[in-house]
Every structure is written in C-alpha cells, then in structure tokens.
Write an enzyme that holds these catalytic residues in place. Structure first.
Site, PDB file in Angstrom:
ATOM      1  N   ASP A  78     -38.105 -25.345 -24.698  1.00 29.23           N
ATOM      2  CA  ASP A  78     -38.616 -25.564 -23.347  1.00 29.23           C
ATOM      3  C   ASP A  78     -40.045 -26.106 -23.358  1.00 29.23           C
ATOM      4  OD1 ASP A  78     -36.275 -24.761 -22.149  1.00 29.23           O
ATOM      5  OD2 ASP A  78     -36.890 -22.669 -21.936  1.00 29.23           O
ATOM      6  N   ALA A 194     -39.230 -18.707 -14.516  1.00 32.43           N
ATOM      7  CA  ALA A 194     -40.152 -18.485 -15.638  1.00 32.43           C
ATOM      8  C   ALA A 194     -41.111 -17.346 -15.303  1.00 32.43           C
ATOM      9  CB  ALA A 194     -40.883 -19.797 -15.960  1.00 32.43           C
ATOM     10  N   TYR A 195     -42.405 -17.602 -15.314  1.00 32.26           N
ATOM     11  CA  TYR A 195     -43.402 -16.556 -15.089  1.00 32.26           C
ATOM     12  C   TYR A 195     -43.248 -15.944 -13.694  1.00 32.26           C
ATOM     13  CZ  TYR A 195     -48.062 -14.390 -15.703  1.00 32.26           C
ATOM     14  OH  TYR A 195     -49.101 -13.509 -15.838  1.00 32.26           O
ATOM     15  N   SER A 198     -40.734 -13.154 -13.659  1.00 32.79           N
ATOM     16  CA  SER A 198     -41.232 -11.949 -14.320  1.00 32.79           C
ATOM     17  C   SER A 198     -42.237 -11.199 -13.450  1.00 32.79           C
ATOM     18  CB  SER A 198     -41.887 -12.317 -15.655  1.00 32.79           C
ATOM     19  OG  SER A 198     -40.956 -12.892 -16.547  1.00 32.79           O
TER      20      SER A 198
END
Length: 305
Positions: A78, A194-195, A198
């Site tokens: 990625d 992604a982030y 999370s």
C-alpha cells in the site's frame, strides 16, 4: 509505439525481479517501457533545521511519465501505491496495483496472477475506477510553505509526545469548529479504512463524494467523526503555542507553527485505479478486514427461528 510505466519498491527483491520481467515482456510486445522506483513519490519529513522538504505536486512525475502513457504498473504494498499515485495522478495515468507486500488493501492483484493480468492489460480488458485525492498546503505568512497530494488522509498532531492539542477548523463557510484532542485526521473515502477507521471513524464507500474529519482521542463526548461534502474546502488553525507536525499518507510531513494554517481541498487530480473485474468494495472489506463475517457458527442440524 504505446507507452507503459513500471513503479516498484526497490527494497523488495520480488518487486525488483518482477519489474525486470514485466519490462521484458512489454518490450517484446511492442511497448515503450519506462521504469522507476516509488521513492520519488515519498515526499520526506521536514526537520527543525530544514523546515521545507518537498517537491511541488506537479513536479513529481518521473522522466518519461506523461499524458501519452497508456498505463503504469505499481509493484509493492500500500505504501508503494500511495507514493506511485503522487507520481502519476497529475498526468491522469491509470495505475494497476500488484501486491508484493502484506495487507495490500489498495492493490488489485497478486503476484501469482501476473500472466492473466498482463493478458488483460494488453487487450484493454479492464475498467478504470477514479478515487478522490486531496491537495494539502501549509500556508505561512500568506505564502505556500509546503504542499502534497494525498490519497488516504492527513494527520495533524503534536510530537514527539502525544498530548492535548487545540484546533480551530473551518469547513466551507460554516462557523469555526473548536476541537481539543491528541490530533485530527482528515480522510478521503479511500482513507476511511486506514487511520480514520482505527481512530473510530466510519467506513465510507469509495463512490461517495465526502470527506471525514476524525478527532484523535478527543477531550469531549461531543467531538466525534464528522462527514461532509468534499466540495467544501477545509482550513485548520493550530489554537495552541506548540509546534505540530502534519503527516500525509503516513510517509510525508511538515512542521506546522502556531501562526500557520493547513488548507485542504479536493484535488483537480484523481487516482485512477485499473480494475480487472468490477469493483466490489464489500468483498475487499470482508477479505482484508473481516467485515460482515458471521460472529457465531450457524448450526446446520437444527432449524433457526
């Protein structure tokens, strides 16, 4: 003679080997092939003694990569994909992503599929899926101090230690939003897995024209992820005397001083993914993140209510 490009992760031996093999096969098929590494798309981190460390968005394309190129192939994980799109997006070059890394959430195919993949590429049996990218600028004294093209997300936070920061955020022409948190994330639909995910944000399907603002560990029960139209520009003002750092797509950054501002808007460039089969986002969520899998085994010997 048609043109093709290959962008590979030179830290991975398998990617290096495959890059040479693909170059030979494409050249034998009558293609003019240009090769480069993904390093050129990694913008680097600024330092206190060298606060500017970047190349302007429209200057990242490697030699030979231009609007006449039919497609490019990215070999890596990625991170390589994110770097490669910064190199090819300004010229609208479609990118086929081959996973030689680990998760490969953004990749389309695996190494063992290369013979089939190459056949489909040469016969133009593919679709192109466009994904939103962001133009990110750090403005200092009314001048552009730093800029980057972003596919996943930008993160503004305190370093080296995580602690409370204050931000004033202007979305479009709406009133300023005041947020106290360890940092803030602004993500595209592509970066929502992604982030932002999370940090408690929502998963956004790629075709939805929105952006998502996610506070990191906010100091308020009312500060939660906000989804809004991607047509609205965003300006982030640090509201504290501390130096912050801006990180784009996890591999490029710039120091942000208290009097700076971070301006973000939807880029005129988009990430053009080559899809060898119709895009199926829920399938990718299931395979890569386990979304939608049954949490208990369903008995087959009894009738369920």
């Amino acid at each position: 003679m048609p043109k093709a490009g290959i962008i590979y992760n030179d830290l991975k031996p398998v990617a290096c080997r495959l890059a040479v093999e693909l170059q030979d096969k494409l050249s034998a098929a009558g293609w003019d092939v240009y090769m480069t590494t993904g390093v050129g798309g990694i913008l680097g981190y600024s330092r206190p003694d060298s606060p500017i460390c970047h190349t302007p968005i429209d200057k990242l394309a490697p030699p030979g990569f231009d609007e006449k190129m039919t497609f490019a192939i990215a070999l890596g994980g990625d991170g390589t994909v994110l770097a490669a799109f910064r190199q090819v997006a300004p010229y609208g070059i479609p990118l086929l992503t081959i996973n030689t890394g680990h998760m490969g959430f953004l990749t389309e195919a695996y190494v063992n599929e290369l013979p089939r993949v190459l056949e489909k590429l040469l016969t133009r049996e593919y679709e192109i899926e466009e994904r939103t990218m962001l133009a990110v600028q750090v403005v200092r004294k009314e001048a552009i101090w730093w800029e980057a093209l972003c596919l996943n997300e930008l993160v503004l936070h305190r370093e080296p230690l995580t602690c409370m920061c204050h931000f004033e955020i202007q979305i479009g022409h709406h009133a300023l939003v005041d947020i106290a948190a360890d940092g803030v994330i602004l993500s595209t639909p592509t970066g929502s897995t992604a982030y932002a995910l999370s940090a408690g944000g929502a998963v956004v399907t790629p075709g939805v024209p929105v952006l998502q603002l996610v506070p990191i560990c906010p100091h308020s029960l009312a500060s939660r992820a906000l989804v809004f139209a991607d047509s609205e520009p965003v300006t982030i003002f640090p509201a504290a005397p501390n130096q912050l750092i801006l990180v784009v797509d996890g591999n490029a950054g710039c120091y942000v001083l208290p009097d700076d501002s971070v301006k973000v808007e939807r880029s005129q460039f988009s990430a053009r993914f080559i899809r060898l089969q119709p895009p199926e986002f829920f399938r990718i969520l299931r395979e890569k993140l386990g979304w939608g899998l049954p949490h208990i085994a369903k008995p087959t010997s009894v009738e369920l209510p």
